[in-house]
Design an enzyme around this catalytic site. Sequence first.
Site, PDB file in Angstrom:
ATOM      1  N   ASP A   1       0.805  -1.230   0.000  1.00 25.26           N
ATOM      2  CA  ASP A   1       0.000   0.000   0.000  1.00 25.26           C
ATOM      3  C   ASP A   1       0.836   1.278   0.000  1.00 25.26           C
ATOM      4  O   ASP A   1       0.275   2.372  -0.019  1.00 25.26           O
ATOM      5  CB  ASP A   1      -0.953  -0.004   1.206  1.00 25.26           C
ATOM      6  CG  ASP A   1      -0.221  -0.191   2.532  1.00 25.26           C
ATOM      7  OD1 ASP A   1       0.941  -0.642   2.523  1.00 25.26           O
ATOM      8  OD2 ASP A   1      -0.814   0.114   3.577  1.00 25.26           O
TER       9      ASP A   1
ATOM     10  N   GLU B   1      11.820  -4.190  12.485  1.00 25.54           N
ATOM     11  CA  GLU B   1      12.911  -3.874  11.558  1.00 25.54           C
ATOM     12  C   GLU B   1      14.260  -4.112  12.243  1.00 25.54           C
ATOM     13  O   GLU B   1      15.179  -4.687  11.657  1.00 25.54           O
ATOM     14  CB  GLU B   1      12.807  -2.420  11.077  1.00 25.54           C
ATOM     15  CG  GLU B   1      11.601  -2.124  10.174  1.00 25.54           C
ATOM     16  CD  GLU B   1      10.290  -1.863  10.911  1.00 25.54           C
ATOM     17  OE1 GLU B   1      10.256  -2.026  12.170  1.00 25.54           O
ATOM     18  OE2 GLU B   1       9.299  -1.505  10.267  1.00 25.54           O
TER      19      GLU B   1
HETATM   20  N1  UDP Z   1      -0.423  -7.755   5.560  1.00 29.32           N
HETATM   21  C1  UDP Z   1      -0.563  -9.125   5.532  1.00 29.32           C
HETATM   22  N2  UDP Z   1      -1.473  -9.718   6.395  1.00 29.32           N
HETATM   23  C2  UDP Z   1      -2.244  -8.998   7.271  1.00 29.32           C
HETATM   24  C3  UDP Z   1      -2.083  -7.589   7.279  1.00 29.32           C
HETATM   25  C4  UDP Z   1      -1.153  -7.009   6.432  1.00 29.32           C
HETATM   26  O1  UDP Z   1       0.097  -9.789   4.759  1.00 29.32           O
HETATM   27  O2  UDP Z   1      -3.039  -9.589   7.999  1.00 29.32           O
HETATM   28  C5  UDP Z   1       0.531  -7.113   4.638  1.00 29.32           C
HETATM   29  C6  UDP Z   1      -0.036  -5.906   3.884  1.00 29.32           C
HETATM   30  O3  UDP Z   1      -0.627  -6.307   2.673  1.00 29.32           O
HETATM   31  C7  UDP Z   1       1.182  -5.018   3.701  1.00 29.32           C
HETATM   32  C8  UDP Z   1       2.038  -5.348   4.924  1.00 29.32           C
HETATM   33  O4  UDP Z   1       1.594  -6.606   5.402  1.00 29.32           O
HETATM   34  O5  UDP Z   1       1.884  -5.358   2.516  1.00 29.32           O
HETATM   35  C9  UDP Z   1       1.903  -4.294   6.021  1.00 29.32           C
HETATM   36  O6  UDP Z   1       0.560  -4.192   6.411  1.00 29.32           O
HETATM   37  P1  UDP Z   1      -0.198  -2.811   6.546  1.00 29.32           P
HETATM   38  O7  UDP Z   1       0.011  -2.003   5.320  1.00 29.32           O
HETATM   39  O8  UDP Z   1      -1.598  -3.057   6.972  1.00 29.32           O
HETATM   40  O9  UDP Z   1       0.632  -2.175   7.745  1.00 29.32           O
HETATM   41  P2  UDP Z   1       0.813  -0.658   8.151  1.00 29.32           P
HETATM   42  O10 UDP Z   1       0.664   0.213   6.966  1.00 29.32           O
HETATM   43  O11 UDP Z   1      -0.283  -0.429   9.153  1.00 29.32           O
HETATM   44  O12 UDP Z   1       2.171  -0.617   8.737  1.00 29.32           O
HETATM   45 MN    MN Z   2       0.708  -0.078   5.049  1.00 24.30          MN
END
Ligand code: UDP
Ligand code: MN
Length: 334
Positions: A195, A280
């Site tokens: 995203d 990380e």
């Molecule tokens: N993701 C996943 N499983 C989940 C939630 C998230 O594989 O149950 C993936 C999501 O598609 C993205 C990454 O993990 O590529 C980080 O997730 P997210 O963008 O929701 O995290 P944030 O932006 O809140 O750090």
């Molecule tokens: Mn994200």
Amino acid sequence: MAQRMRLKLRTVFVLYFLVSLLGLVYALMQLGQRCDCTEHDLPYERTISRLRGELHKLQEDIHKIESSPQAQKPKSSLPTIYVITPTYARLVQKAELTRLSQSLLHVPALHWILVEDAAQKTTLVSNLLRNSGLSYTHLHMPTAPQRKLHEGDPNWLKPRGVEQRNEGLRWLREDRRALPGGVSEQGVVYFADDDNTYSLQLFQEMRSTQKVSVWPVGLVGAMKYESPTVKAGKVVGFHTGWRPSRPFPIDMAGFAVSLRLLLTHPDTCFDGDAPQGFLESSLLQGLVTMDELEPRADNCTKVLVWHTRTEKPKLKREEALQAQGLGSDPAVEV
Ligand code: UDP
Ligand code: MN
């Protein structure tokens, strides 16, 4: 006397007629000839000849460049960028993956490792990858139930995408060699969530990673941006609003690792049980020291990646229509 005069007159008249006729014939012949245009077309001729000269020079330049040793090198001499992306099924998934894949299409020598958070690979993702035009590997690894976020949980409660990123690392270490050209250990690994927003320049910056390269990330950590702080070309600290004492207070989007470094540290991976904000660090701690970090993006002064997040679509009207049996056609893939 009068007769001689008449004869003279007739002779003069005939001569005059013949001269006129000759004049006319000459004029007609001249009309049929191609005119000598040298005089008034001189600038045009000069332009053409100048352009011919330039064309010739450019052709010579092309030939020189094409036969230079640099151009003779195979294109694959660029280190491959392996992009590991965790992804999971939700309404915006296809939109996110379409945007990301079409950004990645602009990047040369790139291999996309897309890891579905699912018990099986889905048709939606399989088709998207097949039609993407990218070099890719499709993997899947479901998040363990106790690690999975549930509807309504705040997103900081548990780290997301951990098992998927680790599965990507496993593939790089164990299975990558089966790829055509997969024997080369020259490569760069980047963890790209589905995203975020990525500038193409970011990929140029990370291509030369020796161990771990770093750069700012925009719109993250409740800040305009977070960034390593650089002095005299070295990372000396971090600009972050939260727990700067963490070993590596860097967002997932803010670093890339050399493939060789990952291969020489075969057990280093992400720790899903790491405290919040330490995911990380759990990887980087096993690979480098702060002193070894390689700042990119003009010594970490340029934002080339943004931690954008997509709003969850509201389906109030869809649900109301569904209740009347008038919902959108479920056969249409969104
Ligand atoms: N993701 C996943 N499983 C989940 C939630 C998230 O594989 O149950 C993936 C999501 O598609 C993205 C990454 O993990 O590529 C980080 O997730 P997210 O963008 O929701 O995290 P944030 O932006 O809140 O750090
Ligand atoms: Mn994200």
